[in-house]
Design an enzyme around this catalytic site. Structure first.
Site, short mmCIF file in Angstrom:
data_model
loop_
_atom_site.label_atom_id
_atom_site.label_comp_id
_atom_site.label_asym_id
_atom_site.label_seq_id
_atom_site.Cartn_x
_atom_site.Cartn_y
_atom_site.Cartn_z
N LYS A 54 0.84 -1.21 0.00
CA LYS A 54 0.00 0.00 0.00
C LYS A 54 0.87 1.25 0.00
O LYS A 54 0.60 2.21 -0.73
CB LYS A 54 -0.93 0.00 1.22
CG LYS A 54 -2.05 -1.02 1.09
CD LYS A 54 -2.80 -1.24 2.41
CE LYS A 54 -3.81 -2.37 2.25
NZ LYS A 54 -4.46 -2.76 3.52
N GLN A 98 -4.34 -1.30 9.75
CA GLN A 98 -4.32 -2.65 9.18
C GLN A 98 -4.88 -3.65 10.18
O GLN A 98 -4.48 -3.68 11.34
CB GLN A 98 -2.87 -3.01 8.79
CG GLN A 98 -2.73 -4.35 8.10
CD GLN A 98 -3.38 -4.38 6.72
OE1 GLN A 98 -3.27 -3.45 5.94
NE2 GLN A 98 -4.08 -5.46 6.43
N ASP A 121 -10.81 3.22 4.23
CA ASP A 121 -11.18 1.81 4.15
C ASP A 121 -12.70 1.65 4.16
O ASP A 121 -13.22 0.58 3.80
CB ASP A 121 -10.62 1.04 5.36
CG ASP A 121 -9.48 0.11 4.98
OD1 ASP A 121 -9.30 -0.15 3.78
OD2 ASP A 121 -8.79 -0.36 5.90
#
Ligand code: NDP
Length: 290
Positions: A54, A98, A121
């Site tokens: 990412k 994460q 997200d």
């Protein structure tokens, strides 16, 4: 094999190129780059690989990547304090924590603490609610990637019958809502669904997000159906999806491969969401195709 292969790698490369071009315009106009903060707690090897990928993609798109690596023993209080600092930091447009998090940390609490307008997200309750009632927010990256592949393949999804297998908060449920938003007739199937093959056989669009290797077979499909395989399963050292690609590609009209289908779209959509966050915060107008 008769099905057309939906090339997710090419679609992702095109989207990343589009984002990079918009980012370049943004930097010139605003005098700064959009920024994505990624927080990794602990040293889970798969998570470390995702975070690295990412960060690399963010920089390649011309954006700023801020990586925060915390030890596995980090307390919930300390992680929440970091989220608060990132929420307040004007250089940060997107925040991604994460998952999974270590057991001493309540992931829901952390996700809920992220400013919904930086939650790229799309996992926060506010963004889940916005999606449910059709307001602008952030949509989780994997379902957004699936929707983009389907629109590119089929054009208008209105009136098509879609079966989404899987009802997780990160894939199945948001994807079902996105398809409903595009006026498909949507069925959500799950582990308690009776006679799943018969349900799947009704569908023009089949999305498998189950986590069971090669579960959906060709004889479950309506001839010509479009099949999106979200699954990522490792068997005997290779990656396979939730769809049995060999039998399905004899019946489907079009199908995503694993790897090279949905996977590459996920990171491309994260870059898209991060740029869009920056653009919204600065009132910067951008191409509607994003
Ligand atoms: P979850 O485990 O959270 O959800 C799986 C869903 O599948 C559940 O709703 C479950 O039903 C349903 N299910 C399980 N077994 C069956 C069955 N036999 N028949 C019908 N439905 C069943 O998984 P995720 O949604 O997180 O992920 C799904 C897959 O997608 C995984 O393979 C994952 O690795 C992959 N993935 C890929 C990504 C990408 O970028 N390509 C990103 C995220 C995930 P129930 O709710 O009843 O238990």
């Amino acid at each position: 094999m008769t099905a057309k292969i939906i090339d997710g790698k090419a679609a992702a490369a095109a989207l990343r190129g589009e984002v990079a071009a918009e980012v370049a315009r943004f930097r010139t106009a605003e005098g700064r780059a959009p920024g994505l903060a990624v927080v990794l707690v602990g040293d889970d090897p798969a998570s470390a690989v995702y975070v690295r990928a990412k960060g690399k993609a963010t920089v390649e798109a011309g954006m700023e990547s801020f990586e925060h690596r915390l030890s596995a023993g980090t307390s919930e209080t300390d992680l929440l304090a970091l989220v608060d600092r990132l929420n307040a930091d004007p250089a940060v447009d997107g925040i991604l924590v994460q998952l999974p998090l270590p057991p001493q940390i309540d992931a829901n609490k952390v996700i809920t603490r992220i400013d919904p307008d930086k939650d790229v997200d799309g996992f926060s309750p506010v963004n889940a609610g916005r999606l449910a009632i059709g307001l602008h927010g952030f949509v989780p990256c994997t379902p957004l990637g699936c929707l983009k592949l389907l629109r590119a393949e089929l054009g208008d999804l209105s009136g098509k019958s879609a079966v989404v297998i899987g009802r997780s908060n990160i894939v199945g449920k948001p994807l079902a809502l996105l398809l409903l938003g595009d006026s498909a007739t949507v069925t959500i199937a799950h582990s308690r669904t009776k006679d799943l093959p018969a349900v799947v056989r009704q569908a023009d669009i089949v999305v498998a997000a189950v986590g069971k290797p090669q579960m959906v077979r060709g004889d479950w499909l309506k001839p010509g159906a479009t099949v999106i395989d979200v699954g990522i399963n490792r068997i005997e050292g290779r990656l396979v999806g939730d769809v049995d690609f060999t039998s399905a590609s004899d019946v489907a009209g079009a199908i995503t491969p694993v790897p090279g289908g949905v996977g590459p779209m996920t990171i491309a959509c994260l870059l898209r969401n991060t740029f869009v966050s920056a653009a919204r915060r600065e009132n910067f107008s951008y191409g509607k195709s994003l």
